[in-house]
Scaffold this motif. Sequence first.
Motif, PDB file in Angstrom:
ATOM      1  N   ASN A 112       0.952  -1.250   0.005  1.00  0.00           N
ATOM      2  CA  ASN A 112       0.038  -0.056  -0.002  1.00  0.00           C
ATOM      3  C   ASN A 112       1.006   1.302  -0.039  1.00  0.00           C
ATOM      4  O   ASN A 112       0.484   2.202  -0.514  1.00  0.00           O
TER       5      ASN A 112
ATOM      6  N   GLY B  55      -6.055  -1.323  -3.539  1.00  0.00           N
ATOM      7  CA  GLY B  55      -6.213  -2.615  -3.732  1.00  0.00           C
ATOM      8  C   GLY B  55      -5.750  -3.046  -5.073  1.00  0.00           C
ATOM      9  O   GLY B  55      -5.172  -2.421  -5.900  1.00  0.00           O
ATOM     10  N   GLN B  98     -12.378  -0.509  -2.777  1.00  0.00           N
ATOM     11  CA  GLN B  98     -11.162  -1.670  -2.853  1.00  0.00           C
ATOM     12  C   GLN B  98     -11.383  -3.021  -3.495  1.00  0.00           C
ATOM     13  O   GLN B  98     -10.803  -3.981  -3.386  1.00  0.00           O
TER      14      GLN B  98
ATOM     15  N   GLY C 269      -7.732  -7.573  -0.987  1.00  0.00           N
ATOM     16  CA  GLY C 269      -7.184  -6.500  -0.125  1.00  0.00           C
ATOM     17  C   GLY C 269      -8.438  -5.764   0.566  1.00  0.00           C
ATOM     18  O   GLY C 269      -8.394  -4.674   0.727  1.00  0.00           O
ATOM     19  N   SER C 270      -9.313  -6.649   1.110  1.00  0.00           N
ATOM     20  CA  SER C 270     -10.173  -5.616   1.915  1.00  0.00           C
ATOM     21  C   SER C 270     -10.446  -6.425   3.320  1.00  0.00           C
ATOM     22  O   SER C 270      -9.770  -7.488   3.772  1.00  0.00           O
TER      23      SER C 270
END
Lengths: 297, 409, 384
Positions: A112, B55, B98, C269-270
């Motif tokens: 990230n 993401g 995301q 990615g959550s």
Amino acid sequence: MITFIQFLITGLRLGSVYALIALGYTMVYGIIKLINFAHGDFIMVGGYTLFFTIPLLMGMGLPGWLAVIPAIVICACVGVLVELLAYRPVRRTGNSLTCLITAIAMSFVLENLAQAIPAIGPDPRVPYTLFADTISVGGVSISHATIITIAVSAVIMVALYLFTQKARIGCAMRCVSEDKSASTLMGINVNHTILITFAIGAGLAAVAALMYVSQYPRVYTTMGATLGIYAFVAAVLGGIGSLPGAMLGGLLIGIVQSGANTYISSSMSDTFVYLILIVVLMLRPAGILGKNVGEKV
Amino acid sequence: MKKRRILSLVTAACLAFSLTSCGSTSDDAAADSGDASEDGGTAVITLGMIGPLTGSLAVYGTHNQRGVELAIEEINAAGGVTLSDGTYQLAADIRDDQGDTTECVNAMNALISDGIQLVIGSATSGCTSAITSIANSEGVVLITPSGTADSLTTSMGYVFRTCFRDSFQGELAAQYAADQGYTRVGIVYCSADTYSSGLRDAFSAACAEKGIEVVAEESVATMTEVDYTNQFNQMVSAGAELVFTPFYYDVMGPYLIPQARSVGFDGVLLGADGVDNTETTIPDGADLSAYNNVMFVNHYSTDLATSDVSLSFIESYEAKYGESPNNFDALAYDAVYVLVSAMEDAGAADAASVQASLADTSKVYEVSTGTFSFDDTGTPIKSGVLMGYQYDEATDSVQKISIETLSVD
Amino acid sequence: MNAKETKLRYLVNFIAVAALFAAAVALGLTGGDTMKLRITPSIWQCGYLIVMAASLNLVLGFLGQLSLGHCGFMAVGAYAAALISLAFQRAGVYDQKSGPAFILVLLVSFLAAGVLAAVLGLLVGIPALRLKGDYLAIITLGFGMIIVNIINNLPFCGQQGLGQGSASSALYATGLGFSNDEKMRYLWLVALVVILCVAAMFLFVRSKYGRAIRAIRDNEIAASASGINVNYYKVLTFTISAFFAGITGALYACCNGALTTTSFAFTNGSILNSVFIVVMVVVGGMGSLTGSVIAAVVMFLLNYTIKNGAWVAALPVIVQNVFAYPMLVYSIALIIVILFRPKGIMGSREFALCDIPRWPARIRAHFAGAGAARAAKKEVSYHG
């Protein structure tokens, strides 16, 4: 027949990359018994460094592969930073599970953070393709990059083996992996040794990144997640902690994936990779070349 | 020891903050100008936007966001939106999903609860399918820039889109194959992706109708798969003359095209709108002649365009962001213009009036991705164009060429 | 602790839980946009995250085995419940999402989701649980991936099935997928399921089975020497945990009619993925069910308000820019929690209302003891 050779070549092509990544994985695991989930993301760091430095070097008239040197430096720095900022403090207070979770968290942090840095961002980048030439063998072509990857993996495997067996610091690493408190008593600086392990592991990731992007020229911030998992599976399959095992596991996984693609079902190849892993672990719980260490009571 | 721990944390936090904050300068400026216009006493209409901004799907959402922001900037600079009760400036409330359906539903509900009536989103069919029923039941206009699945909207309601429907693009592609007289085609697609498998379904159905034989069909597990050589090897041994490849440009350039050529597939690679922008993902040092014979169906072509909306869009996009736009930029940009045009026609910005205006299927929108009107499901009726790539030996580069305008008979 | 006090504790807890349930039912009967658009969906999502975290805690906290593929079982439950409800609808058992027939279908699909996941848990658990530690982690991760990969390639439920297309719309229109209004009407359902599941898990860990599995966690060899059938208890716990993960899946399908397998993948990615469920358990406290409940709610609220709360706008711009990358915030927060409270918020203690009067004394004792503990730790800083 052509199909068969092609499937083997594709398998080697994939497998050689997995093997190279798995070498770094297995080395770090061998020393500190930590599944470094962030290892895949070191590859991403290396990939982006190469993306930026290859054109720079080529502009200066140097061969592009020399970009691996800045990549190694940057990856090693990132590896050392990760160890200093996260793993070392956690190792002091937590247990193996909290270390593992920190590693997973670190992997998310790197992914990230990369997306948040404007020069990188979420758009995938396509680096310069090195070693793009191919040679023809019996009607099918094999790329120079594949051959170089296998050669590089073999050289690194041997070098790492010699390093851990002969070099002073290598012996210290083995000692730390056996027993941390005993090595302290023997006058080994444990934290120092682990730091060096991380630097080397991350440096290997940079080499792997070079070989990866020459075969699959595309870098993006989440590339480390899948790659890391495959390399991890390869390391476990071969016997984690064992250098030849990592190499074997990587090649095996590449070939299984490619074989499942060709002969069974191309969208289910992941299932077969994990099935192989499960079957091997059932038969040999420590992996193909791993040593089965009995538990002390 | 505790001190060192805190020190390390502070260092990490500082690093994270400083790195992320360098990227924020442009956002700050935009936010400031929005505030300023409010201080000046101008009323503001806020559009909602939902997309994967972080993401693994972030690339789609961030490009949607760029298109929306550019359109809003242009409209505000040109004086804003004129409704029956005055002139309004536009603003956007942008939410991150995301790429996850639950986050998307949360964002949609929260936008509605904040009083927003017009929403643009989401980037993928999967996420959009989770919020279409909310849009219809809560009476909020939802316009998706890139949700192509047929099922997203099947009757006239509150859901619209600016992109093609999968089945339409699939048919266009099959039409091209039939026109060129191909009889043996292959398909390589991703079974785990809605866009790719939707296009594959439509293409193979249309092929069956037109008497084209699908001789081989192979799939990959993810849209970011790295190796396609085995799949193309099967195509070669099955004797396919053309292979349909519904993938995005980010794998076409670096992986799919060179690998297909490396195993000896010399036929046509036919893709859909996702293939546009492949010229930006061709690795330096690659064999450029591999990119000959690559065709794709697209929304618009700057060469074949009759209006200059497309050209001015590309120009202003390049001026603002320093690179050429892709379809995700263009379709989101168009979504804003379609909404504005509907608002101005209705003279109001509430969902019911805008929906009524959009539901008028006779209305023609002239936007950057072509000139269209909505059909009775809220999907644009556009003609497609066939484009392709060609290796130009003289300049040693790959050129994008426009071949013909396509329509279904 | 005498018998009278135990009785009192049970009574207090029972009344508190009953009050919570009554509150949920009452909330479902109220109206208003905030209630419908923000609070109700939040309660639903908290509901399934709570059951999910608690069910993983059985394996991770009480049994001490790391499973990284827990969301695979949830995926199975979600798809099973969705398909079963659709099948009943097509067979004409119900046509509206109300009435006794629909309640019965709900019951059947929830149970079937749980049972199917449990069967799969048994099949996975028997081979997998022969391994330990890192090997178990990778093998469960592998199983999770296989489950997702297979679901993806089943024509009736993968991307071409329930992920999009007519089946997804059907799920909203006639199957389990609840619209905002229906989520409100069925608020009692999620409250009931959560209370029943957590209570069942609580009773399980308090039973003789629970004592046996904690013995295995603390020392496997000693446990086996005292006559505990280690493999049996391991597989049993894994199966029960999978059962509740399946139920969670059914709740998820109700809450989120559009099912896509990417929601359950390891690398998703959550907040809902196998990793973050592990995080909830660790942050809440391994071996504390109430800790998992608290952590699930806290993580949900953090995630929800970072994205959809008004308070973020009040923060300095630089903080907002960091908050634009939620996973970055969670990961850093996680590392901080692990650094300062490696045992999680609750440790292995359970939250009990009757204990609240004792808190001041405990906090004093904690600070008094902290200095001594730190001094002791310095000695053995390389261990553990």
